[in-house]
Design a protein around this motif. Structure first.
Motif, PDB file in Angstrom:
ATOM      1  N   GLY A   1       0.181 -33.619 -88.055  1.00 41.76           N
ATOM      2  CA  GLY A   1       0.345 -34.277 -86.761  1.00 41.76           C
ATOM      3  C   GLY A   1       1.588 -35.119 -86.561  1.00 41.76           C
ATOM      4  N   SER A   2       2.534 -35.077 -87.483  1.00 40.39           N
ATOM      5  CA  SER A   2       3.714 -35.921 -87.313  1.00 40.39           C
ATOM      6  C   SER A   2       4.874 -35.212 -86.614  1.00 40.39           C
ATOM      7  N   ALA A   3       4.881 -33.896 -86.618  1.00 36.99           N
ATOM      8  CA  ALA A   3       5.996 -33.172 -86.010  1.00 36.99           C
ATOM      9  C   ALA A   3       5.568 -32.248 -84.875  1.00 36.99           C
ATOM     10  N   PHE A   4       4.426 -31.587 -85.046  1.00 32.48           N
ATOM     11  CA  PHE A   4       4.010 -30.591 -84.063  1.00 32.48           C
ATOM     12  C   PHE A   4       2.637 -30.927 -83.493  1.00 32.48           C
ATOM     13  N   GLU A   5       2.555 -30.825 -82.180  1.00 36.11           N
ATOM     14  CA  GLU A   5       1.293 -31.024 -81.485  1.00 36.11           C
ATOM     15  C   GLU A   5       0.434 -29.767 -81.581  1.00 36.11           C
ATOM     16  N   LYS A   6       1.126 -28.613 -81.487  1.00 35.61           N
ATOM     17  CA  LYS A   6       0.419 -27.342 -81.474  1.00 35.61           C
ATOM     18  C   LYS A   6       1.374 -26.234 -81.920  1.00 35.61           C
TER      19      LYS A   6
ATOM     20  N   PHE B   1       6.293 -29.508 -79.905  1.00 34.28           N
ATOM     21  CA  PHE B   1       6.649 -30.680 -80.699  1.00 34.28           C
ATOM     22  C   PHE B   1       5.910 -31.916 -80.189  1.00 34.28           C
ATOM     23  N   MET B   2       5.750 -32.895 -81.063  1.00 34.35           N
ATOM     24  CA  MET B   2       5.149 -34.165 -80.649  1.00 34.35           C
ATOM     25  C   MET B   2       6.081 -34.797 -79.610  1.00 34.35           C
ATOM     26  N   PRO B   3       5.515 -35.435 -78.587  1.00 31.48           N
ATOM     27  CA  PRO B   3       6.347 -36.056 -77.548  1.00 31.48           C
ATOM     28  C   PRO B   3       7.375 -37.023 -78.148  1.00 31.48           C
ATOM     29  N   GLY B   4       8.609 -36.887 -77.678  1.00 28.82           N
ATOM     30  CA  GLY B   4       9.679 -37.783 -78.103  1.00 28.82           C
ATOM     31  C   GLY B   4      10.267 -37.486 -79.473  1.00 28.82           C
ATOM     32  N   SER B   5       9.805 -36.428 -80.139  1.00 29.13           N
ATOM     33  CA  SER B   5      10.300 -36.157 -81.483  1.00 29.13           C
ATOM     34  C   SER B   5      11.623 -35.383 -81.485  1.00 29.13           C
ATOM     35  N   HIS B   6      11.957 -34.738 -80.374  1.00 29.72           N
ATOM     36  CA  HIS B   6      13.198 -33.966 -80.249  1.00 29.72           C
ATOM     37  C   HIS B   6      13.733 -34.136 -78.829  1.00 29.72           C
ATOM     38  N   GLY B   7      14.850 -33.494 -78.564  1.00 29.12           N
ATOM     39  CA  GLY B   7      15.392 -33.488 -77.216  1.00 29.12           C
ATOM     40  C   GLY B   7      14.727 -32.420 -76.366  1.00 29.12           C
ATOM     41  N   PHE B   8      13.666 -31.798 -76.896  1.00 34.11           N
ATOM     42  CA  PHE B   8      12.936 -30.743 -76.186  1.00 34.11           C
ATOM     43  C   PHE B   8      11.485 -30.790 -76.639  1.00 34.11           C
ATOM     44  N   THR B   9      10.619 -30.075 -75.922  1.00 32.92           N
ATOM     45  CA  THR B   9       9.197 -30.136 -76.252  1.00 32.92           C
ATOM     46  C   THR B   9       8.647 -28.841 -76.848  1.00 32.92           C
ATOM     47  N   VAL B  10       9.214 -27.691 -76.454  1.00 37.99           N
ATOM     48  CA  VAL B  10       8.667 -26.401 -76.891  1.00 37.99           C
ATOM     49  C   VAL B  10       9.794 -25.439 -77.262  1.00 37.99           C
ATOM     50  N   HIS B  11       9.538 -24.611 -78.249  1.00 35.30           N
ATOM     51  CA  HIS B  11      10.411 -23.465 -78.501  1.00 35.30           C
ATOM     52  C   HIS B  11       9.596 -22.334 -79.108  1.00 35.30           C
ATOM     53  N   LYS B  12      10.158 -21.138 -78.979  1.00 39.09           N
ATOM     54  CA  LYS B  12       9.552 -19.970 -79.613  1.00 39.09           C
ATOM     55  C   LYS B  12      10.489 -19.536 -80.728  1.00 39.09           C
ATOM     56  N   GLU B  13       9.883 -19.148 -81.856  1.00 40.50           N
ATOM     57  CA  GLU B  13      10.688 -18.693 -82.977  1.00 40.50           C
ATOM     58  C   GLU B  13      10.101 -17.398 -83.536  1.00 40.50           C
TER      59      GLU B  13
ATOM     60  N   VAL C   1      29.371 -28.369 -76.885  1.00 45.47           N
ATOM     61  CA  VAL C   1      29.699 -28.935 -78.192  1.00 45.47           C
ATOM     62  C   VAL C   1      29.235 -30.394 -78.335  1.00 45.47           C
ATOM     63  N   ALA C   2      29.025 -31.083 -77.243  1.00 48.76           N
ATOM     64  CA  ALA C   2      28.524 -32.462 -77.298  1.00 48.76           C
ATOM     65  C   ALA C   2      27.125 -32.512 -77.922  1.00 48.76           C
ATOM     66  N   ASN C   3      26.395 -31.401 -77.875  1.00 46.13           N
ATOM     67  CA  ASN C   3      25.037 -31.346 -78.441  1.00 46.13           C
ATOM     68  C   ASN C   3      25.023 -31.036 -79.939  1.00 46.13           C
ATOM     69  N   ILE C   4      26.189 -30.946 -80.548  1.00 44.83           N
ATOM     70  CA  ILE C   4      26.292 -30.595 -81.964  1.00 44.83           C
ATOM     71  C   ILE C   4      25.593 -31.624 -82.853  1.00 44.83           C
ATOM     72  N   SER C   5      25.383 -32.822 -82.335  1.00 44.11           N
ATOM     73  CA  SER C   5      24.732 -33.867 -83.135  1.00 44.11           C
ATOM     74  C   SER C   5      23.205 -33.720 -83.176  1.00 44.11           C
ATOM     75  N   TYR C   6      22.624 -32.856 -82.344  1.00 39.90           N
ATOM     76  CA  TYR C   6      21.166 -32.683 -82.332  1.00 39.90           C
ATOM     77  C   TYR C   6      20.604 -32.134 -83.641  1.00 39.90           C
ATOM     78  N   PRO C   7      21.182 -31.073 -84.198  1.00 42.05           N
ATOM     79  CA  PRO C   7      20.614 -30.568 -85.454  1.00 42.05           C
ATOM     80  C   PRO C   7      20.799 -31.568 -86.585  1.00 42.05           C
ATOM     81  N   ASN C   8      19.719 -31.819 -87.320  1.00 47.10           N
ATOM     82  CA  ASN C   8      19.780 -32.640 -88.523  1.00 47.10           C
ATOM     83  C   ASN C   8      18.665 -32.163 -89.452  1.00 47.10           C
ATOM     84  N   THR C   9      18.637 -32.699 -90.635  1.00 40.51           N
ATOM     85  CA  THR C   9      17.674 -32.213 -91.622  1.00 40.51           C
ATOM     86  C   THR C   9      16.341 -32.967 -91.568  1.00 40.51           C
ATOM     87  N   ASP C  10      16.163 -33.870 -90.619  1.00 44.12           N
ATOM     88  CA  ASP C  10      14.926 -34.665 -90.560  1.00 44.12           C
ATOM     89  C   ASP C  10      13.671 -33.795 -90.509  1.00 44.12           C
ATOM     90  N   LEU C  11      13.658 -32.784 -89.646  1.00 41.56           N
ATOM     91  CA  LEU C  11      12.451 -31.970 -89.490  1.00 41.56           C
ATOM     92  C   LEU C  11      12.170 -31.121 -90.728  1.00 41.56           C
TER      93      LEU C  11
END
Length: 160
Positions: A35-40, A58-70, A128-138
């Motif tokens: 429950g710390s990273a993903f809601e569902k 994703f859990m609310p506020g944990s990323h700059g987005f809420t959903v993705h498909k992989e 390119v301004a969004n290049i700072s979003y990826p990090n190893t936290d997740l």
């Protein structure tokens, strides 16, 4: 602009035990329970093998987005490597043209292994301004959740 980030975590369990979690959908189940990273996490297609498609909320506020498909693009049980790519939403909505994560379980010795997580991404020049979003936290959090589970299970087995 292409980028790559990596994270490593040593775990005192055999590589085969760590792969039992990473090489299956078991990891997704653990992450939702934690429950710390993903809601569902929903399985949209597949059974955990190559070609499987997941929808992660994703859990609310944990990323700059809420959903993705992989999509799982590679699953090599022999080499203990799993790759997935974001195919909709998430980083793609932030101007990335590629966002791939590779999980490798590297055998250190009979009783320990390393969980290596590598992110590869490519971002459009205009984003390119969004290049700072990826990090190893997740991926670090994912590895910690897996490690905690594996160590707890090992202790339970040893006590039995």
């Amino acid at each position: 602009m292409f980028g790559q980030l990596s994270h490593k975590l040593e775990v005192n369990v055999p590589a085969s035990e760590a792969w039992e979690i990473y090489g299956t959908l078991g990891l997704s189940k653990l992450l939702v329970e934690d429950g710390s990273a993903f809601e569902k996490i929903e399985i949209l297609e597949g059974d955990g093998g190559s070609g499987t498609i997941l929808k992660k909320t994703f859990m609310p506020g944990s990323h700059g987005f809420t959903v993705h498909k992989e999509k799982f693009t590679k699953l090599d049980n022999e080499k203990r490597v799993k790759e997935l790519e974001v195919i909709e939403g998430g980083y793609l909505d932030l101007g990335f043209t590629l966002f791939r994560v590779r999980f490798e379980i590297i055998e250190k010795d009979n009783d320990s292994c390393i969980i290596k997580s590598t992110m590869e991404y490519d971002v459009k020049e205009e984003a390119v301004a969004n290049i700072s979003y990826p990090n190893t936290d997740l991926v670090a959090k994912i590895a910690e959740v897996a490690k905690d589970y594996l160590i707890k299970n090992k202790a339970t087995e040893n006590a039995a």
